[in-house]
Design an enzyme around this catalytic site. Sequence first.
Site, PDB file in Angstrom:
ATOM      1  N   LYS A 187       5.266  28.657  57.616  1.00 41.21           N
ATOM      2  CA  LYS A 187       4.060  28.122  58.262  1.00 41.21           C
ATOM      3  C   LYS A 187       4.158  26.623  58.563  1.00 41.21           C
ATOM      4  O   LYS A 187       3.417  26.119  59.413  1.00 41.21           O
ATOM      5  CB  LYS A 187       2.836  28.439  57.411  1.00 41.21           C
ATOM      6  CG  LYS A 187       2.512  29.936  57.333  1.00 41.21           C
ATOM      7  CD  LYS A 187       1.256  30.194  56.510  1.00 41.21           C
ATOM      8  CE  LYS A 187       0.853  31.664  56.519  1.00 41.21           C
ATOM      9  NZ  LYS A 187       1.652  32.515  55.633  1.00 41.21           N
TER      10      LYS A 187
ATOM     11  N   SER B  21       6.089  32.241  53.294  1.00 45.43           N
ATOM     12  CA  SER B  21       5.111  31.394  53.995  1.00 45.43           C
ATOM     13  C   SER B  21       5.534  29.940  54.139  1.00 45.43           C
ATOM     14  O   SER B  21       4.798  29.151  54.746  1.00 45.43           O
ATOM     15  CB  SER B  21       3.756  31.466  53.278  1.00 45.43           C
ATOM     16  OG  SER B  21       3.141  32.717  53.509  1.00 45.43           O
TER      17      SER B  21
ATOM     18  N   SER C 264      -2.479  29.455  52.967  1.00 45.38           N
ATOM     19  CA  SER C 264      -1.461  30.408  53.412  1.00 45.38           C
ATOM     20  C   SER C 264      -2.089  31.656  54.025  1.00 45.38           C
ATOM     21  O   SER C 264      -1.597  32.775  53.834  1.00 45.38           O
ATOM     22  CB  SER C 264      -0.530  30.787  52.250  1.00 45.38           C
ATOM     23  OG  SER C 264       0.795  30.947  52.693  1.00 45.38           O
TER      24      SER C 264
END
Length: 355
Positions: free
Chosen positions: A83, A80, A137
């Site tokens: 992101k 993640s 997340s």
Amino acid sequence: MQKRIWATLAWCVLSSSLFAQPVASLSTPTTLSAPSRGIDVNALDISKLRLTSNNAMVVDTETGRVLYSKNPLAPAPIASITKLMTAMVVLDAQLSLDEPITITSEDMDVIKNTHSRLKLGVTLSRREIMRLALMSSENRAAAALGRNYPGGIQAFVRAMNKKAASLGMTNTHYADSTGLSSSNQSTAEDLVRMVHAAVNYQPIRDFTTTAEYWIEPAPGQRPLSYRNSNALMRDPNWDIVVSKTGYIQEAGRCLVMIVRVEEHPITIVMLDANGKQARLSDAHRIKSWLENGGQDYDNSSVADASETPRAAATVHHAVKKQVAARKKTYKRIATTSHKVKSKAMARANNRKTHG
């Protein structure tokens, strides 16, 4: 004997290039260009710092000088951490943050089959969706950001890779907007570049450092509380400017941050830490190493954030406040619901009386 001498000389050259010299290609953030004080980077003893993360870098954010490096050029899944790039691409496109986005079946995780509390049909602003993707997340949120990009998810992924190339992230590849695919890969050095770019975006600084956020999935529905996936955000001993966690099995525990230590901005990248608390332990080791000038530092004396009495007390107090606030919210919702139900019953009884 001669081979040993040459090997020693080679190590001296390598270590000086990795740990002592500024790296000109690691650009410094424009938002953190003001001079700071507090850490004598020339006094740091690299041998005193031992991390469990398999790939790591510690960089002076102001100058781009590498203070510590471990496998900085080894490609690895980044989960993640992806992101951050997702958010930058959305913001670069100047899409309205107030535009409503509805979660659909296209946003469901079909790679890892992870759970999400964002139910199908929930509609939030792009601003709220981005905040959930960065601070908590939330995978469906990140997927929705990519899907609602002009040209759809394929155009979005192309834009992610184009952005990475423009930042000099030559060893980075993106395959989706969430990081669920292990094909999202990068190096510690490339991620330093990405974090230095991301911190220049005010929404990214704000959203990644939000400790907790509440959303209302639909009118009249129970509010949902989201917490920051970085537990250090709830530790008052940390001054975090930007942050992102990541985890899938292939990537291990990952964490990237820019933090202020003794008022000095420091960039930290850690990939593939083995164990749930390992990245937090490594972060504390780095902070202690910097605060002590790299001298008289004992790794074994550093506890996890959850193990220190002060941090534990702080987290306990925060949890108590959150529970109290949540109970107050639920009570208000229940009271409103009871009043509505009472009025409806009164109207029904009135119709029976006069019918």
